[in-house]
Design a protein around this motif. Structure first.
Motif, PDB file in Angstrom:
ATOM      1  N   LEU A 143       0.816  -1.232  -0.058  1.00  0.00           N
ATOM      2  CA  LEU A 143      -0.040  -0.085   0.234  1.00  0.00           C
ATOM      3  C   LEU A 143       0.774   1.175   0.092  1.00  0.00           C
ATOM      4  O   LEU A 143       0.644   2.184  -0.656  1.00  0.00           O
ATOM      5  CB  LEU A 143      -0.765   0.143   1.244  1.00  0.00           C
ATOM      6  CG  LEU A 143      -2.071   1.129   1.147  1.00  0.00           C
ATOM      7  CD1 LEU A 143      -3.080   0.624   0.103  1.00  0.00           C
ATOM      8  CD2 LEU A 143      -3.015   0.797   2.558  1.00  0.00           C
ATOM      9  N   ALA A 144       1.915   1.187   0.747  1.00  0.00           N
ATOM     10  CA  ALA A 144       2.992   2.363   0.882  1.00  0.00           C
ATOM     11  C   ALA A 144       3.613   2.513  -0.705  1.00  0.00           C
ATOM     12  O   ALA A 144       3.707   3.734  -0.885  1.00  0.00           O
ATOM     13  CB  ALA A 144       3.774   2.145   1.822  1.00  0.00           C
ATOM     14  N   ASN A 145       3.868   1.504  -1.299  1.00  0.00           N
ATOM     15  CA  ASN A 145       4.337   1.465  -2.491  1.00  0.00           C
ATOM     16  C   ASN A 145       3.544   2.225  -3.599  1.00  0.00           C
ATOM     17  O   ASN A 145       3.913   2.948  -4.279  1.00  0.00           O
ATOM     18  CB  ASN A 145       5.016   0.151  -3.135  1.00  0.00           C
ATOM     19  CG  ASN A 145       5.697   0.447  -4.319  1.00  0.00           C
ATOM     20  OD1 ASN A 145       6.724   0.959  -4.280  1.00  0.00           O
ATOM     21  ND2 ASN A 145       5.402  -0.581  -5.140  1.00  0.00           N
ATOM     22  N   ILE A 146       2.353   1.872  -3.223  1.00  0.00           N
ATOM     23  CA  ILE A 146       1.360   2.457  -4.390  1.00  0.00           C
ATOM     24  C   ILE A 146       1.099   3.739  -4.235  1.00  0.00           C
ATOM     25  O   ILE A 146       1.058   4.577  -5.045  1.00  0.00           O
ATOM     26  CB  ILE A 146      -0.153   1.789  -4.261  1.00  0.00           C
ATOM     27  CG1 ILE A 146      -0.130   0.151  -4.710  1.00  0.00           C
ATOM     28  CG2 ILE A 146      -1.340   2.582  -4.833  1.00  0.00           C
ATOM     29  CD1 ILE A 146      -1.389  -0.522  -4.258  1.00  0.00           C
ATOM     30  N   GLU A 147       0.933   4.338  -2.627  1.00  0.00           N
ATOM     31  CA  GLU A 147       0.868   5.679  -2.555  1.00  0.00           C
ATOM     32  C   GLU A 147       2.307   6.454  -3.271  1.00  0.00           C
ATOM     33  O   GLU A 147       2.248   7.505  -3.694  1.00  0.00           O
ATOM     34  CB  GLU A 147       0.972   5.795  -0.780  1.00  0.00           C
ATOM     35  CG  GLU A 147       1.090   7.481  -0.487  1.00  0.00           C
ATOM     36  CD  GLU A 147       1.242   7.553   1.100  1.00  0.00           C
ATOM     37  OE1 GLU A 147       1.130   8.746   1.272  1.00  0.00           O
ATOM     38  OE2 GLU A 147       1.399   6.518   1.616  1.00  0.00           O
ATOM     39  N   LYS A 148       3.440   5.935  -3.002  1.00  0.00           N
ATOM     40  CA  LYS A 148       4.637   6.580  -3.457  1.00  0.00           C
ATOM     41  C   LYS A 148       4.743   6.865  -5.029  1.00  0.00           C
ATOM     42  O   LYS A 148       5.087   7.486  -5.466  1.00  0.00           O
ATOM     43  CB  LYS A 148       5.935   5.707  -3.070  1.00  0.00           C
ATOM     44  CG  LYS A 148       7.266   6.445  -3.096  1.00  0.00           C
ATOM     45  CD  LYS A 148       7.319   7.945  -2.603  1.00  0.00           C
ATOM     46  CE  LYS A 148       8.553   8.481  -2.711  1.00  0.00           C
ATOM     47  NZ  LYS A 148       8.904   9.913  -1.966  1.00  0.00           N
ATOM     48  N   GLN A 149       4.421   5.379  -5.672  1.00  0.00           N
ATOM     49  CA  GLN A 149       4.005   5.506  -6.965  1.00  0.00           C
ATOM     50  C   GLN A 149       3.177   6.421  -7.746  1.00  0.00           C
ATOM     51  O   GLN A 149       3.155   6.890  -8.696  1.00  0.00           O
ATOM     52  CB  GLN A 149       3.886   4.210  -7.613  1.00  0.00           C
ATOM     53  CG  GLN A 149       5.228   3.033  -7.245  1.00  0.00           C
ATOM     54  CD  GLN A 149       6.713   3.627  -8.100  1.00  0.00           C
ATOM     55  OE1 GLN A 149       6.332   3.985  -9.285  1.00  0.00           O
ATOM     56  NE2 GLN A 149       7.588   3.697  -7.240  1.00  0.00           N
ATOM     57  N   SER A 150       2.133   6.776  -6.709  1.00  0.00           N
ATOM     58  CA  SER A 150       1.145   7.421  -7.365  1.00  0.00           C
ATOM     59  C   SER A 150       1.444   8.855  -7.783  1.00  0.00           C
ATOM     60  O   SER A 150       0.924   9.282  -8.853  1.00  0.00           O
ATOM     61  CB  SER A 150      -0.229   7.699  -6.135  1.00  0.00           C
ATOM     62  OG  SER A 150       0.356   8.421  -5.236  1.00  0.00           O
ATOM     63  N   PHE A 151       2.329   9.393  -7.280  1.00  0.00           N
ATOM     64  CA  PHE A 151       2.790  11.050  -7.632  1.00  0.00           C
ATOM     65  C   PHE A 151       3.572  10.675  -9.086  1.00  0.00           C
ATOM     66  O   PHE A 151       3.303  11.607  -9.810  1.00  0.00           O
ATOM     67  CB  PHE A 151       3.863  11.375  -6.720  1.00  0.00           C
ATOM     68  CG  PHE A 151       3.058  11.664  -5.295  1.00  0.00           C
ATOM     69  CD1 PHE A 151       2.349  12.680  -5.113  1.00  0.00           C
ATOM     70  CD2 PHE A 151       3.297  10.837  -4.217  1.00  0.00           C
ATOM     71  CE1 PHE A 151       1.541  12.939  -3.791  1.00  0.00           C
ATOM     72  CE2 PHE A 151       2.727  11.078  -3.099  1.00  0.00           C
ATOM     73  CZ  PHE A 151       1.906  12.108  -2.961  1.00  0.00           C
ATOM     74  N   ASN A 152       4.413   9.638  -9.090  1.00  0.00           N
ATOM     75  CA  ASN A 152       5.248   9.513 -10.388  1.00  0.00           C
ATOM     76  C   ASN A 152       4.270   8.976 -11.619  1.00  0.00           C
ATOM     77  O   ASN A 152       4.600   9.853 -12.648  1.00  0.00           O
ATOM     78  CB  ASN A 152       6.444   8.650 -10.358  1.00  0.00           C
ATOM     79  CG  ASN A 152       7.406   8.936  -9.216  1.00  0.00           C
ATOM     80  OD1 ASN A 152       7.632  10.118  -9.163  1.00  0.00           O
ATOM     81  ND2 ASN A 152       7.979   7.952  -8.475  1.00  0.00           N
ATOM     82  N   ILE A 153       3.381   8.176 -11.264  1.00  0.00           N
ATOM     83  CA  ILE A 153       2.446   7.729 -12.655  1.00  0.00           C
ATOM     84  C   ILE A 153       1.448   8.571 -12.798  1.00  0.00           C
ATOM     85  O   ILE A 153       1.458   9.041 -14.002  1.00  0.00           O
ATOM     86  CB  ILE A 153       1.677   6.350 -12.122  1.00  0.00           C
ATOM     87  CG1 ILE A 153       2.919   5.335 -11.899  1.00  0.00           C
ATOM     88  CG2 ILE A 153       0.789   5.701 -13.140  1.00  0.00           C
ATOM     89  CD1 ILE A 153       2.209   3.856 -11.163  1.00  0.00           C
ATOM     90  N   ALA A 154       0.984   9.429 -11.833  1.00  0.00           N
ATOM     91  CA  ALA A 154      -0.112  10.555 -12.054  1.00  0.00           C
ATOM     92  C   ALA A 154       0.703  11.623 -13.043  1.00  0.00           C
ATOM     93  O   ALA A 154       0.075  12.259 -13.728  1.00  0.00           O
ATOM     94  CB  ALA A 154      -0.537  11.097 -10.953  1.00  0.00           C
ATOM     95  N   SER A 155       1.824  12.021 -12.725  1.00  0.00           N
ATOM     96  CA  SER A 155       2.495  12.808 -13.141  1.00  0.00           C
ATOM     97  C   SER A 155       3.023  12.771 -14.537  1.00  0.00           C
ATOM     98  O   SER A 155       2.961  13.637 -15.521  1.00  0.00           O
ATOM     99  CB  SER A 155       3.979  13.464 -12.459  1.00  0.00           C
ATOM    100  OG  SER A 155       3.671  13.954 -11.312  1.00  0.00           O
ATOM    101  N   ALA A 186      -4.162  11.749  -6.688  1.00  0.00           N
ATOM    102  CA  ALA A 186      -5.607  11.468  -6.378  1.00  0.00           C
ATOM    103  C   ALA A 186      -6.311  10.806  -7.534  1.00  0.00           C
ATOM    104  O   ALA A 186      -7.339   9.839  -7.385  1.00  0.00           O
ATOM    105  CB  ALA A 186      -6.527  12.525  -5.756  1.00  0.00           C
ATOM    106  N   ASP A 187      -6.415  11.458  -8.814  1.00  0.00           N
ATOM    107  CA  ASP A 187      -6.795  10.780  -9.920  1.00  0.00           C
ATOM    108  C   ASP A 187      -6.499   9.463 -10.023  1.00  0.00           C
ATOM    109  O   ASP A 187      -7.310   8.234 -10.301  1.00  0.00           O
ATOM    110  CB  ASP A 187      -6.564  11.538 -11.204  1.00  0.00           C
ATOM    111  CG  ASP A 187      -7.304  12.935 -11.295  1.00  0.00           C
ATOM    112  OD1 ASP A 187      -8.351  13.105 -10.693  1.00  0.00           O
ATOM    113  OD2 ASP A 187      -6.692  13.958 -11.819  1.00  0.00           O
ATOM    114  N   TYR A 188      -5.153   8.972  -9.954  1.00  0.00           N
ATOM    115  CA  TYR A 188      -4.606   7.670 -10.051  1.00  0.00           C
ATOM    116  C   TYR A 188      -5.166   6.934  -8.976  1.00  0.00           C
ATOM    117  O   TYR A 188      -5.749   5.681  -9.385  1.00  0.00           O
ATOM    118  CB  TYR A 188      -3.207   7.903 -10.052  1.00  0.00           C
ATOM    119  CG  TYR A 188      -2.371   6.545 -10.168  1.00  0.00           C
ATOM    120  CD1 TYR A 188      -2.305   5.481 -10.968  1.00  0.00           C
ATOM    121  CD2 TYR A 188      -1.900   6.126  -8.791  1.00  0.00           C
ATOM    122  CE1 TYR A 188      -1.847   4.326 -10.981  1.00  0.00           C
ATOM    123  CE2 TYR A 188      -1.235   4.779  -8.854  1.00  0.00           C
ATOM    124  CZ  TYR A 188      -1.431   3.786  -9.800  1.00  0.00           C
ATOM    125  OH  TYR A 188      -0.731   2.710  -9.731  1.00  0.00           O
TER     126      TYR A 188
END
Length: 381
Positions: free
Chosen positions: A38-50, A57-59
């Motif tokens: 879950l922590a990894n998903i949170e961290k990756q969310s910024f890079n993937i969304a960008s 939040a969209d991701y």
């Protein structure tokens, strides 16, 4: 500069709160996720969304939607959804619907590679024609199950639907219904919902026979229905040789039983070359979705979203959510005690308590680093 940073820090907090809420919902949806994952998903969310010019939040919302739909690879499906949204300028809801419907229709098992190939093909057709991706996505979401069951590949279905949309200006939902009507008649399948009965099928078969086009073929002594697109190709060639006013054309179109279906059949048969050109575009569409998605990602909105993601990620590194929660809970406990005291003290006691609190915080102000907080709470009379 200090005021600016303070303001930006405060602005990032609501974003982090939303992200934390979404992560909680994702955890509820997928119990097998470990805290580390879950922590990894949170961290990756910024890079993937960008990468797609979207907010974190969209991701995460896309991850939650994919997890809710039963995908084990929800994070990968979510990224595919963002790419589809950007490439086609479509809503998250429509992108998710398109992906899910296509996956189910063609039994792809959530394969991101196969779904990407289909979205690439659709994007290639849309970007090189007048067909809006939103209309194509809506149409495929509605017609996919039918086209797959009748043996059409996703490439044939997408190109055929795009041809109907382009040549008739029908919307995605209308074009989907029209295409299903044509295919069901060609495969001689009754469908009460589509208004297709045995009498209509017989008229369609007779009209095709009048143009020397058979719906059936015999191989090794076994008679079966022909591939529907092969039948339509033969019909298009016969159709092109008909003189204006030839009743064989009228009989064929009328046999479908609806003006909308007749318009679509006329468009497909009169523009079969367009269908074949779109099919070729689809075939060589690898990477088309990514290319189109990048254009949106590099827009002003996309660039600002990337900046917001970077800042929120930075603030998130400074603010540990567990620590914040613990602090808030502790403060809530203190305030609950004070609330109970003020209820018991009444108006005059509350005024004294307020003065005591003020004096205590004033003392803290004199020596923030060493002075303890002392609450001068008066006793009840």
């Amino acid at each position: 500069m200090k005021d600016f940073l303070t303001s930006q820090f405060k602005d990032a907090i609501p974003d982090l709160q939303e992200i934390d809420t979404l992560l909680t919902e994702i955890k509820k949806t997928t119990d097998e996720l470990t805290q580390s994952e879950l922590a990894n998903i949170e961290k990756q969310s910024f890079n993937i969304a960008s990468k797609y010019g979207k907010s974190a939040a969209d991701y995460l919302q896309a991850v939650q939607d994919a997890a809710g739909a039963g995908y084990k690879n929800a994070a990968d499906i979510a990224e595919l959804s963002l790419a589809a949204q950007n490439a086609g300028g479509i809503t998250a809801e429509l992108a998710n619907q398109y992906i899910s419907a296509t996956d189910n229709a063609y039994r792809l098992g959530g394969s991101v590679e196969k779904l990407t190939a289909i979205l690439d093909g659709a994007s290639a057709i849309s970007s090189s024609s007048t067909v809006d991706m939103a209309e194509l996505a809506e149409g495929m979401s509605l017609a996919g199950e039918c086209t797959a069951s009748l043996g059409l590949g996703a490439d044939e279905a997408t190109a055929a639907l795009a041809t109907v949309i382009a040549a008739t200006s029908q919307g995605g939902a209308e074009a989907a219904q029209s295409l299903k009507t044509i295919l069901l008649n060609t495969q001689q399948i009754t469908d009460e919902e589509q208004g297709i009965d045995g009498g209509g099928l017989a008229r369609y078969a007779k009209a095709c026979q009048a143009l020397n086009v058979s719906l059936e073929e015999t191989k090794d002594g076994v008679t079966s229905l022909r591939d529907p697109m092969a039948v339509l190709k033969d019909l298009s060639q016969a159709y092109a040789g008909l003189a204006p006013g030839d009743m064989r054309k009228t009989n064929l179109l009328d046999s479908l039983g609806s003006a909308q279906g007749a318009q679509a059949l006329d468009a497909v048969l009169g523009n079969f070359g367009m269908y074949e050109a779109m099919l070729e575009k689809y075939t060589y569409g690898m990477g088309a979705m990514t290319k189109q998605a990048e254009l949106t990602a590099n827009s002003w909105e996309g660039s600002l979203n990337r900046l917001s993601n970077t800042w929120a990620d930075t603030v998130g590194n400074l603010v540990n959510s567990d620590a914040v929660i613990a602090t808030v809970n502790s403060l809530n406990e203190v305030l609950s005690v004070i609330n109970n005291l003020t209820s018991a003290l009444g108006p005059l006691g509350t005024a004294g308590l307020g003065a005591g609190l003020f004096a205590s915080f004033k003392n803290v102000g004199r020596d923030k680093m060493s002075s303890p907080i002392v609450l001068n709470i008066p006793t009840a009379a």
